[in-house]
Design an enzyme around this catalytic site. Structure first.
Site, PDB file in Angstrom:
ATOM      1  N   ILE A  11       0.838  -1.206   0.000  1.00 18.51           N
ATOM      2  CA  ILE A  11       0.000   0.000   0.000  1.00 18.51           C
ATOM      3  C   ILE A  11       0.866   1.245   0.000  1.00 18.51           C
ATOM      4  O   ILE A  11       0.476   2.290  -0.521  1.00 18.51           O
ATOM      5  CB  ILE A  11      -0.984  -0.007   1.189  1.00 18.51           C
ATOM      6  CG1 ILE A  11      -2.030   1.121   1.036  1.00 18.51           C
ATOM      7  CG2 ILE A  11      -0.265   0.094   2.512  1.00 18.51           C
ATOM      8  CD1 ILE A  11      -2.973   0.937  -0.123  1.00 18.51           C
ATOM      9  N   ARG A  35      15.522   3.125   3.878  1.00 18.25           N
ATOM     10  CA  ARG A  35      16.180   2.419   4.971  1.00 18.25           C
ATOM     11  C   ARG A  35      17.347   1.581   4.442  1.00 18.25           C
ATOM     12  O   ARG A  35      17.246   0.979   3.364  1.00 18.25           O
ATOM     13  CB  ARG A  35      15.169   1.531   5.694  1.00 18.25           C
ATOM     14  CG  ARG A  35      14.055   2.320   6.372  1.00 18.25           C
ATOM     15  CD  ARG A  35      12.858   1.461   6.689  1.00 18.25           C
ATOM     16  NE  ARG A  35      13.207   0.345   7.557  1.00 18.25           N
ATOM     17  CZ  ARG A  35      12.351  -0.629   7.884  1.00 18.25           C
ATOM     18  NH1 ARG A  35      11.115  -0.615   7.399  1.00 18.25           N
ATOM     19  NH2 ARG A  35      12.733  -1.605   8.680  1.00 18.25           N
ATOM     20  N   LYS A  47      13.025  -3.027  -4.963  1.00 21.32           N
ATOM     21  CA  LYS A  47      12.736  -1.886  -4.105  1.00 21.32           C
ATOM     22  C   LYS A  47      13.627  -0.691  -4.452  1.00 21.32           C
ATOM     23  O   LYS A  47      13.184   0.459  -4.419  1.00 21.32           O
ATOM     24  CB  LYS A  47      12.902  -2.278  -2.637  1.00 21.32           C
ATOM     25  CG  LYS A  47      11.800  -3.204  -2.143  1.00 21.32           C
ATOM     26  CD  LYS A  47      11.881  -3.424  -0.646  1.00 21.32           C
ATOM     27  CE  LYS A  47      10.705  -4.284  -0.176  1.00 21.32           C
ATOM     28  NZ  LYS A  47      10.736  -4.497   1.302  1.00 21.32           N
ATOM     29  N   GLY A  64       2.239  -5.363   8.355  1.00 21.31           N
ATOM     30  CA  GLY A  64       2.252  -6.134   9.582  1.00 21.31           C
ATOM     31  C   GLY A  64       1.969  -7.594   9.296  1.00 21.31           C
ATOM     32  O   GLY A  64       1.627  -7.983   8.185  1.00 21.31           O
ATOM     33  N   ARG A 107       2.808 -10.785  16.968  1.00 22.33           N
ATOM     34  CA  ARG A 107       3.650  -9.669  17.365  1.00 22.33           C
ATOM     35  C   ARG A 107       4.937  -9.678  16.545  1.00 22.33           C
ATOM     36  O   ARG A 107       5.650 -10.654  16.493  1.00 22.33           O
ATOM     37  CB  ARG A 107       3.966  -9.736  18.857  1.00 22.33           C
ATOM     38  CG  ARG A 107       4.668  -8.469  19.346  1.00 22.33           C
ATOM     39  CD  ARG A 107       4.823  -8.476  20.845  1.00 22.33           C
ATOM     40  NE  ARG A 107       5.454  -7.265  21.313  1.00 22.33           N
ATOM     41  CZ  ARG A 107       4.811  -6.150  21.611  1.00 22.33           C
ATOM     42  NH1 ARG A 107       3.500  -6.113  21.515  1.00 22.33           N
ATOM     43  NH2 ARG A 107       5.447  -5.078  22.029  1.00 22.33           N
ATOM     44  N   SER A 139      -0.080   2.834  10.571  1.00 20.87           N
ATOM     45  CA  SER A 139      -0.483   1.721   9.702  1.00 20.87           C
ATOM     46  C   SER A 139      -1.797   1.144  10.203  1.00 20.87           C
ATOM     47  O   SER A 139      -1.841   0.495  11.240  1.00 20.87           O
ATOM     48  CB  SER A 139       0.604   0.639   9.682  1.00 20.87           C
ATOM     49  OG  SER A 139       1.786   1.124   9.110  1.00 20.87           O
ATOM     50  N   LYS A 153      -2.362  -2.703  17.408  1.00 17.55           N
ATOM     51  CA  LYS A 153      -2.755  -1.420  16.815  1.00 17.55           C
ATOM     52  C   LYS A 153      -3.300  -0.475  17.875  1.00 17.55           C
ATOM     53  O   LYS A 153      -3.063   0.747  17.820  1.00 17.55           O
ATOM     54  CB  LYS A 153      -3.771  -1.639  15.693  1.00 17.55           C
ATOM     55  CG  LYS A 153      -3.160  -2.265  14.448  1.00 17.55           C
ATOM     56  CD  LYS A 153      -4.160  -2.374  13.317  1.00 17.55           C
ATOM     57  CE  LYS A 153      -3.486  -2.916  12.060  1.00 17.55           C
ATOM     58  NZ  LYS A 153      -4.415  -3.012  10.903  1.00 17.55           N
ATOM     59  N   PHE A 167      -9.090  -4.896   0.724  1.00 17.73           N
ATOM     60  CA  PHE A 167      -8.418  -4.578  -0.525  1.00 17.73           C
ATOM     61  C   PHE A 167      -8.921  -5.499  -1.634  1.00 17.73           C
ATOM     62  O   PHE A 167      -8.945  -6.720  -1.492  1.00 17.73           O
ATOM     63  CB  PHE A 167      -6.910  -4.724  -0.381  1.00 17.73           C
ATOM     64  CG  PHE A 167      -6.267  -3.667   0.480  1.00 17.73           C
ATOM     65  CD1 PHE A 167      -6.879  -2.437   0.680  1.00 17.73           C
ATOM     66  CD2 PHE A 167      -5.036  -3.897   1.065  1.00 17.73           C
ATOM     67  CE1 PHE A 167      -6.295  -1.458   1.463  1.00 17.73           C
ATOM     68  CE2 PHE A 167      -4.424  -2.922   1.848  1.00 17.73           C
ATOM     69  CZ  PHE A 167      -5.052  -1.700   2.048  1.00 17.73           C
TER      70      PHE A 167
END
Length: 325
Positions: free
Chosen positions: A29, A49, A58, A99, A103, A129, A152, A174
């Protein structure tokens, strides 16, 4: 950094443009958000990054953003100062880090981002997010999927405790993952002969084209109506039952599919044999298609994206599905 410009409607603008930093801009997204922000005329920065390493796709994506006018900003979550420096360039920070259903680094990274925003002290809006189910309404979700919503909410708690102005954008499935396959598991294209229908197939679900979601996100960042608010993406023509979605495809393809109704108990029965991430995904699917968690509450016109931004001509699912013909 130069003159930060004037403040308009609660958002600082430079040269008439809102300065937006997208974190996670090469993600599913995130790449759409970057393009939508550029199209909206925002001065758009993308966090680059060092972890990108040798991921050529990327790297090429980041270079394509540069060609479109985005500015790349180096920063690492393992280097707090670099993150603060990147954040200081922006009026608005958008997190688009993906995500998983347990966790993960995602929540830890978002908490680090919140710390950087808090220290920088200049950010007028943060969009964490989100983009899916409303975690504030999912306190009774099935484990282990509930962990996603708990995380979240932990991020939201940190945002609000720090007094960071924010907007939460969420509320839809989506289309590429839920509509093109007629909501079938283990495929991303429409079935040819048979289709599983969840329950009676009459629970309302919300579908959205991912590019439309990104356009709505880009619209909210400098809108004073959305400060410290939740914006729900619920385009009225895309609020469909499972049976209605299948019916649209049958009409387009000219072929009726054989339908097998899957009862809730049968749908959940195999969860115990799955990996944790798969269990979480099944649980989320259950809440959407059997309980209607996307549509079992009212949304006002002042908090629904297609009403706030009628200039966005969103993609209806009858048009979206034509790509598969």
């Amino acid at each position: 950094m130069g003159d930060v410009g004037e403040e308009r409607n609660g958002v600082c603008v430079s040269g008439g443009k809102t300065r937006v930093l997208v974190v996670g801009g090469t993600g599913y997204i995130g790449k759409r958000i970057v393009r939508a922000c550029l199209a909206e005329g925002h001065e758009t920065y993308v966090l680059q990054r060092p972890e990108i390493g040798l991921d050529i796709e990327k790297v090429q994506m980041l270079m394509s953003f540069k060609k479109l006018g985005a500015k790349l900003v180096e920063g690492s979550f393992s280097d707090h100062r670099s993150l603060v420096s990147a954040v200081k360039l922006a009026d608005v920070v958008i997190s688009a880090m993906s995500g998983v259903h347990f966790r993960s680094h995602n929540i830890l990274l978002q908490l680090k981002l919140i710390d950087a925003i808090k220290e920088a002290g200049n950010v007028k809006r943060f969009l964490p997010s989100e983009y899916g189910m409303d975690p504030s309404r999912m306190g009774k979700a099935l484990p282990p999927g509930r962990e996603t919503f708990d995380e979240k909410m932990e991020v939201r708690k940190a945002i609000e405790a720090a007094g960071i102005p924010h907007t939460y954008v969420l509320g839809a499935c989506f289309a590429a993952y839920f509509a093109g396959n007629l909501s079938q598991m283990e495929t991303l294209i429409p079935p040819k002969e048979t289709v599983n229908i969840y329950g009676d197939g009459n629970v309302k679900v919300v579908f959205v084209d991912e590019d439309d979601m990104a356009r709505y996100i880009a619209k909210t960042v400098n809108d004073p109506r959305t400060v410290n608010k939740t914006v729900y993406v619920r385009p009225p023509d895309n609020v469909l039952t499972h049976m209605e979605l299948v019916g649209i495809w049958e009409k387009l393809s000219g072929k009726e599919l054989h339908k097998t109704h899957v009862h809730a108990q049968d749908f959940l029965s195999n969860m115990k044999y799955m990996e944790k991430a798969e269990q979480a995904g099944i649980g989320h699917f259950y809440h959407i298609y059997y309980e209607g968690c996307l549509t079992d509450y009212e949304v006002g016109e002042d908090e629904e994206a297609s009403k706030l931004y009628p200039q966005v001509k969103y993609t209806r699912m009858d048009h979206y599905l034509r790509i598969f013909l």
